[in-house]
Design an enzyme around this catalytic site. Sequence first.
Site, PDB file in Angstrom:
ATOM      1  N   CYS A  76       2.731  29.372  12.672  1.00 41.93           N
ATOM      2  CA  CYS A  76       3.276  30.676  12.335  1.00 41.93           C
ATOM      3  C   CYS A  76       3.595  31.354  13.656  1.00 41.93           C
ATOM      4  CB  CYS A  76       2.245  31.464  11.540  1.00 41.93           C
ATOM      5  SG  CYS A  76       2.970  32.795  10.597  1.00 41.93           S
ATOM      6  N   CYS A  90       5.672  30.351   8.087  1.00 42.35           N
ATOM      7  CA  CYS A  90       6.458  31.585   8.150  1.00 42.35           C
ATOM      8  C   CYS A  90       7.888  31.218   8.524  1.00 42.35           C
ATOM      9  CB  CYS A  90       5.855  32.604   9.105  1.00 42.35           C
ATOM     10  SG  CYS A  90       6.013  32.261  10.845  1.00 42.35           S
ATOM     11  N   CYS A 132      10.673  24.135  18.049  1.00 40.61           N
ATOM     12  CA  CYS A 132       9.271  23.752  18.241  1.00 40.61           C
ATOM     13  C   CYS A 132       9.154  22.778  19.407  1.00 40.61           C
ATOM     14  CB  CYS A 132       8.730  23.069  16.988  1.00 40.61           C
ATOM     15  SG  CYS A 132       8.593  24.152  15.563  1.00 40.61           S
TER      16      CYS A 132
END
Length: 173
Positions: free
Chosen positions: A12, A88, A96
């Site tokens: 998140c 989220c 990422c």
Amino acid sequence: MTGRIYNVLFLCTGNSARSILAEAIMNKLGHGRFRAFSAGSQPKGAVHPYALELLQNLHHDMTGLRSKSWDEFAAPEAPQMDFVFTVCDNAAAEVCPVWPGQPMSAHWGIPDPAAAEGTEAQRRYAFTEAYRLLGNRIGIFLSLPLKAIDELSLQRKLDEIGRMTDRSTDSAA
């Protein structure tokens, strides 16, 4: 089943509520078959007090729960993940890090209880609701026969879990 333990990372943005709740739920429901972690792209540095209170009231082991950066899990000495789930929408849209071992990933978006407005009771309810939704999705995930299905089918199932609506998670659980 072999003694294999699967590592699961919940992501998140702030790592103060949803991903923390998911980590605690997975560690409790995973019965030693799964080891869960959580992290954030921009960690708040503290776990939200309502999340901690809820987990304590539900008798979760809160040892080690802390708000931390996802960079910890991209480092060479980090545990290798088998699964990475974003919980989220902001984290799902971010670039990422590259996770060692190329884990399977999916987006399981849940409304942010830390952003809830209203009375104290309404804000606390948002945490309870996030917990319930995450618990339903994690329960469905844990029921999958991981060893018996191929990788493509498993990826499809993980994505389906993330697209489940409130009604479909209740009926599937």
